[in-house]
Design a protein around this motif. Structure first.
Motif, PDB file in Angstrom:
ATOM      1  N   VAL A 151      16.627  16.974  97.664  1.00 28.84           N
ATOM      2  CA  VAL A 151      17.691  16.633  98.629  1.00 28.84           C
ATOM      3  C   VAL A 151      17.122  15.986  99.898  1.00 28.84           C
ATOM      4  O   VAL A 151      16.349  15.038  99.812  1.00 28.84           O
ATOM      5  CB  VAL A 151      18.669  17.815  98.879  1.00 28.84           C
ATOM      6  CG1 VAL A 151      19.495  18.083  97.643  1.00 28.84           C
ATOM      7  CG2 VAL A 151      17.968  19.096  99.326  1.00 28.84           C
ATOM      8  N   TYR A 153      27.510  16.478  90.044  1.00 25.14           N
ATOM      9  CA  TYR A 153      28.900  16.206  90.381  1.00 25.14           C
ATOM     10  C   TYR A 153      29.508  15.095  89.536  1.00 25.14           C
ATOM     11  O   TYR A 153      29.748  15.278  88.368  1.00 25.14           O
ATOM     12  CB  TYR A 153      29.030  15.961  91.889  1.00 25.14           C
ATOM     13  CG  TYR A 153      28.584  17.204  92.639  1.00 25.14           C
ATOM     14  CD1 TYR A 153      29.289  18.401  92.491  1.00 25.14           C
ATOM     15  CD2 TYR A 153      27.428  17.223  93.400  1.00 25.14           C
ATOM     16  CE1 TYR A 153      28.868  19.565  93.102  1.00 25.14           C
ATOM     17  CE2 TYR A 153      27.008  18.397  94.023  1.00 25.14           C
ATOM     18  CZ  TYR A 153      27.726  19.558  93.872  1.00 25.14           C
ATOM     19  OH  TYR A 153      27.308  20.706  94.469  1.00 25.14           O
ATOM     20  N   VAL A 211      22.318  20.238 103.328  1.00 23.73           N
ATOM     21  CA  VAL A 211      21.699  19.622 102.144  1.00 23.73           C
ATOM     22  C   VAL A 211      20.928  18.359 102.544  1.00 23.73           C
ATOM     23  O   VAL A 211      19.706  18.299 102.394  1.00 23.73           O
ATOM     24  CB  VAL A 211      22.755  19.323 101.061  1.00 23.73           C
ATOM     25  CG1 VAL A 211      22.088  18.798  99.799  1.00 23.73           C
ATOM     26  CG2 VAL A 211      23.559  20.580 100.738  1.00 23.73           C
ATOM     27  N   SER A 261      25.870  11.842 103.726  1.00 21.20           N
ATOM     28  CA  SER A 261      25.865  13.240 103.297  1.00 21.20           C
ATOM     29  C   SER A 261      25.441  13.367 101.845  1.00 21.20           C
ATOM     30  O   SER A 261      25.488  12.409 101.072  1.00 21.20           O
ATOM     31  CB  SER A 261      27.249  13.855 103.471  1.00 21.20           C
ATOM     32  OG  SER A 261      27.992  13.687 102.283  1.00 21.20           O
ATOM     33  N   ASP A 314      26.082  16.955 107.432  1.00 20.86           N
ATOM     34  CA  ASP A 314      25.555  17.705 106.290  1.00 20.86           C
ATOM     35  C   ASP A 314      24.144  18.232 106.589  1.00 20.86           C
ATOM     36  O   ASP A 314      23.168  17.786 106.006  1.00 20.86           O
ATOM     37  CB  ASP A 314      25.559  16.799 105.054  1.00 20.86           C
ATOM     38  CG  ASP A 314      24.975  17.486 103.832  1.00 20.86           C
ATOM     39  OD1 ASP A 314      24.869  18.727 103.847  1.00 20.86           O
ATOM     40  OD2 ASP A 314      24.608  16.768 102.884  1.00 20.86           O
ATOM     41  N   ALA A 334      26.222  16.709 100.461  1.00 21.78           N
ATOM     42  CA  ALA A 334      27.057  17.833 100.046  1.00 21.78           C
ATOM     43  C   ALA A 334      28.545  17.501 100.018  1.00 21.78           C
ATOM     44  O   ALA A 334      29.303  18.103  99.277  1.00 21.78           O
ATOM     45  CB  ALA A 334      26.838  19.020 100.981  1.00 21.78           C
ATOM     46  N   GLY A 366      24.912  11.563  97.241  1.00 18.71           N
ATOM     47  CA  GLY A 366      24.857  12.969  96.839  1.00 18.71           C
ATOM     48  C   GLY A 366      23.451  13.467  96.603  1.00 18.71           C
ATOM     49  O   GLY A 366      22.467  12.897  97.083  1.00 18.71           O
ATOM     50  N   LEU A 367      23.404  14.560  95.832  1.00 21.87           N
ATOM     51  CA  LEU A 367      22.151  15.258  95.583  1.00 21.87           C
ATOM     52  C   LEU A 367      21.115  14.349  94.922  1.00 21.87           C
ATOM     53  O   LEU A 367      21.456  13.525  94.084  1.00 21.87           O
ATOM     54  CB  LEU A 367      22.403  16.451  94.636  1.00 21.87           C
ATOM     55  CG  LEU A 367      23.528  17.409  95.023  1.00 21.87           C
ATOM     56  CD1 LEU A 367      23.738  18.426  93.911  1.00 21.87           C
ATOM     57  CD2 LEU A 367      23.185  18.103  96.332  1.00 21.87           C
TER      58      LEU A 367
END
Lengths: 158, 702
Positions: free
Chosen positions: B489, B375, B456, B437, B453, B439, B484-485
């Protein structure tokens, strides 16, 4: 200032800020992109090159110190795929790289280690090379350096 | 709030079950062989990969799959990245360990179609029926006729694409399943592989951008007068949340940046303790992810309850974020290291006046990914700098920006409770956990619908064992920085908690940890595979053989969308420091394409997991991350390398991912081994600092 130096047996003259790290001169002026940027603080070793035979982290080495010196980068470690340095031969045999980004620095550090310690033990390697790899190729790096030391021993002396 | 109320129900736990079991698609719909391949005059075949090579070996796996059906040697196939204008497009990016698994059939089909298309062309040229043609080693044969694919291509002006033939059976595989050297090996050994950072366009200038080091910092005022006069500076570009410099060299750009005096407005005083408090079970929206039986009512009497925490983590890819942008008029050409071309293109279109069709993106090799390049990126900044300077601009994050201005793995909190029945088996178990989260950074609109979330960040939170009463609940905590990721995950944190707790329950039952796990597996589906993998691992790793008193042994297992990884770790303490001696990893990932590729991924995931388990932790002071480079963010080095053995389970099941699954069970296996050695149960990561804290407390108590 004018900086004259030799990189991989080629003589160069550049006009550069004397404080500029050698890394950017190698990459952006001499256009040799095999030497990488990782941290900018001499912590990760991705930018390792040889300067007059010494192992240097080029991201933190001002070009003024390289005046008149002889630099070897990954591109100059061997003369091509058929004449690989023992380190590169071993790297290929063991299939070390994953993303490959840190590998030039590791190979330069390993090649230097074998110059100063022809028969390193696994502990010698662990204690002398502090480069960082995020893909986790560490077990193969250790294996490859031990193998390269063997290859080097088998080489005829020049 | 009706929507939220509606969403908080069986629908969400149903969705969560679906998410845990679903294998995601490739995001590719175009399987025209002429889009994927080009037959070259030098007898090579170009293959355009819609998935990026970030070290995971996807180019090699793809070349193997194609060569299998094309009847050529693997090194005949030259794999390169597809760009937005050439080759197949993937809307799903590269990740979730699904590139090879999701394209296992498609790539062979598209290659087989190309083979038949070449045969069709030969049949037209030679006026011989297709059925009389055969292919081998890049040649087409029919009786006395023989021509290379390249020769057929040379004589063929327009291709008539053949019907997709049936695929060759696994029993006839020449390449799939055999050891294959990486196709990118020599370039990477010679320093010749091109990464995003290596992009060099004639006339290119260098950018540097000043971002707020504080969470949510807004630019109040900036004095750029000194920077404007600095040598080599071509342009200063102020924006709402950053100030950019374009200069003739990177050094000039970075030097000028240090001469800018910027004042940021931000909410001060946010610290690590605030992030820990925000991520606490009971805070925020909750979603029940799993509710089998009646766990809450069954958890009475002699209950074991434990709490676990995992810290914020960085990806620390060796190559920082990099975009080279070349704007001309209403078009931009971008070369970059990205895991998600589609996302980059959409965000550029959203945040600039450029249309998606005018944005051309070509991925280069990635110097690591680990989820970081899915992202947030610096493409919009690079475009604005290129436009302002009227030149191509090379823009690189510094290491500090990579840490402070990227996104991170969120911290987590877990409470597990369990009760044993009279026979020592688990009667009921509950896993409640809180997390930021992973995702919603990319899908903010999903947050009000999903509540938390669970897809993920919740991955791996469900208790996969056969237990009568199970409940799993996720709590969505709010953090003021972007999360994020991260490789694996949610599995990394969730497996640490659940597999540590399995060990604690085994201890309470007085059972052997391996046997305790297999006794909760049953004999069907993935649990059957989990059981047989555990048993095989135990046998091969010598789980039941005696060991020295100075060695601790631990086990853990996890499952990632049909791939199961089980690991045994042996540890020692040297001056109160955890030293990992041996890691034996067993993996069941179905059919294996390249055993060497699998071993590389398992070894790599093991090292990354050791790093995150023992050392890695990002702290916060005064609303910014304390860690700015590798001197204060410790990662593993050669010194930490244990003996790693990899056991690959033979299987005829469909292939599944290998990049993430082996990472998750390492941390709990280490914690379980430390407990086995010392009797000290470490319930928070990183384990070394948890152990240090324990010994400090011990000292105080003396």
């Amino acid at each position: 200032m004018k900086i004259a130096l030799t990189i991989n047996a080629v003589a160069y003259t550049f006009d550069a800020d004397p404080d500029m790290p050698l890394l950017w001169l190698i990459r952006d002026e001499a256009k040799l992109k095999g030497t990488k940027f990782g941290c900018g603080m001499a912590l990760c070793g991705a930018c390792s090159v040889h300067v007059d035979g010494d192992l240097i982290r080029s991201c933190s080495y001002p070009v003024q110190l390289a005046q008149g010196k002889t630099i070897t980068t990954i591109e100059g470690l061997s003369t091509g795929p058929t004449h690989l340095h023992p380190i590169q031969q071993a790297w290929r045999e063991v299939q070390v790289p994953q993303c490959g980004y840190c590998q030039s620095g590791f190979m330069m550090a390993a090649a230097h280690l074998l110059e100063v310690n022809k028969h390193p033990t696994e502990d010698d390697i662990k204690n002398s090379i502090t480069n960082i790899c995020r893909c986790g190729t560490h077990p193969r790096i250790l294996k490859a350096i031990l193998l390269a030391a063997k290859y080097k021993k088998d080489e005829p002396t020049q | 709030m009706a929507l939220l109320y509606f969403g908080r129900s069986k629908i969400r736990s149903g969705l969560s079950k679906l998410a845990a079991e679903t294998t995601f698609g490739s995001g590719i719909t175009d399987f025209d062989p002429t889009v994927w391949f080009a037959v070259n005059a030098d007898h090579t075949i170009t293959m355009r990969s819609p998935k990026v090579e970030m070290g995971q070996g996807v180019f090699t796996g793809f070349a193997m799959l194609a060569a299998e059906e094309l009847d050529v040697a693997v090194d005949t196939i030259k794999v390169m990245h597809a760009s937005t204008s050439a080759g197949p497009q993937s809307t799903a990016g590269t990740g979730m360990s699904n590139s090879t698994a999701s394209l296992y059939v498609n790539i062979r089909e598209v290659a087989a179609t190309l083979r038949e298309t070449i045969k069709l062309a030969a049949s037209t040229l030679w006026k011989v029926p297709v059925t009389a043609l055969q292919t081998a080693d890049g040649f087409v044969y029919a009786g006395t006729y023989k021509a290379s694919y390249a020769d057929i291509a040379k004589q063929t002006k327009t291709w008539q694409v053949a019907q997709t033939p049936p695929l060759r059976p696994a029993s006839s595989f020449r390449i799939i399943g055999k050891e294959q050297k990486r196709v990118d090996l020599d370039d990477k050994i010679l320093g010749k592989a091109d990464y995003g950072i290596d992009t060099d366009i004639p006339g290119m200038a260098y950018g540097a951008v000043l971002y707020s080091p504080y969470f949510g910092g807004e630019l109040k005022t900036a004095d750029t007068s000194l920077a404007e006069k600095a040598p080599g500076v071509l342009k200063i570009v102020p924006d709402k949340r950053w100030i950019g410099v374009v200069a003739t060299t990177r050094f000039a750009a970075e030097k000028a940046l240090t001469q800018i005096r910027a004042d940021w407005s931000f909410e001060p005083d946010y610290a690590t303790k605030d992030a820990i408090e925000a991520i606490t079970v009971g805070k925020g929206d909750a979603v029940v992810m799993q509710d089998d039986g009646n766990a809450v009512d069954e958890l009475t009497g002699d209950i074991l309850t434990s709490e676990y925490r995992t810290p914020i983590g960085f990806h620390a890819s060796m190559e920082p974020g990099i975009v080279v942008a070349d704007v001309s008029g209403d078009n931009v050409n971008i070369v970059t290291s990205t895991q998600n071309v589609t996302f980059m293109r959409q965000t550029i279109a959203d945040q600039t006046d450029l249309n998606e069709d005018d944005i051309q993106i070509t991925p280069a090799f990635l110097g690591g990914g680990f989820g970081r390049r899915g992202y947030k990126h610096n493409a919009v900044e690079a475009i604005k700098l290129s436009r302002a300077a009227g030149k191509p601009v090379h823009l690189l994050y510094t290491r500090q920006q990579e840490f402070q201005n990227g996104y991170v793995r969120p911290n987590t909190h877990h409470i597990l409770s369990g009760r044993l029945d009279k026979t020592g088996k688990i009667a009921a178990i509950q896993h409640e956990f809180a997390t930021g989260s992973m995702a919603f950074l990319a899908l903010p609109m999903a947050k009000p619908i999903l509540g938390a979330d669970f897809m993920v960040a919740g991955h791996g939170a469900r208790i996969p064992y056969s237990i009568p009463h199970i409940k799993t609940t996720i709590w969505n905590g709010e953090l003021p920085f972007e999360t994020g990721l991260w490789r694996g995950v949610g599995m990394f944190a969730n497996t640490f908690a659940t597999e540590s707790f399995m060990d604690e329950l085994a201890g309470k039952a007085g059972a052997d940890p391996l046997t305790f796990r297999t006794e909760h597996c049953g004999d069907t589906g993935l649990l059957r595979r989990r059981k047989s993998l555990l048993l095989n691992l135990g046998k091969k790793a010598g789980w039941y053989t005696p060991k020295a008193d100075t060695i601790g042994r631990g086990i853990a297992v996890s499952e990632d969308r049909n791939t199961i990884s089980a690991v045994i770790v042996e540890v020692q303490l040297v001056d109160q420091k955890i030293k990992i001696l041996r890691v034996i990893q067993a993996i069941d990932a179905g059919t294996i394409i390249n055993p060497n590729g699998v071993r590389q991924q398992v070894e790599g995931a093991t090292m990354m997991a050791i790093s995150a388990a023992l050392y890695e932790e990002a702290a916060i002071e005064n609303s910014q991350f304390v860690q700015t480079n590798f001197h204060n963010y410790q990662v593993v080095t050669l010194r930490d390398t244990p003996l790693i053995e990899v056991i690959i389970q033979e299987s005829t099941e469909a292939p599944s991912g290998v990049g993430e699954s082996p990472l998750s069970p390492v941390a709990p296996a280490i914690a379980n081994a430390v407990y086995n050695l010392t009797g000290v149960r470490l319930r928070s990561l990183p384990l070394q600092s948890a152990l240090d804290t324990h010994y400090r407390k011990d000292k105080r108590d003396l």
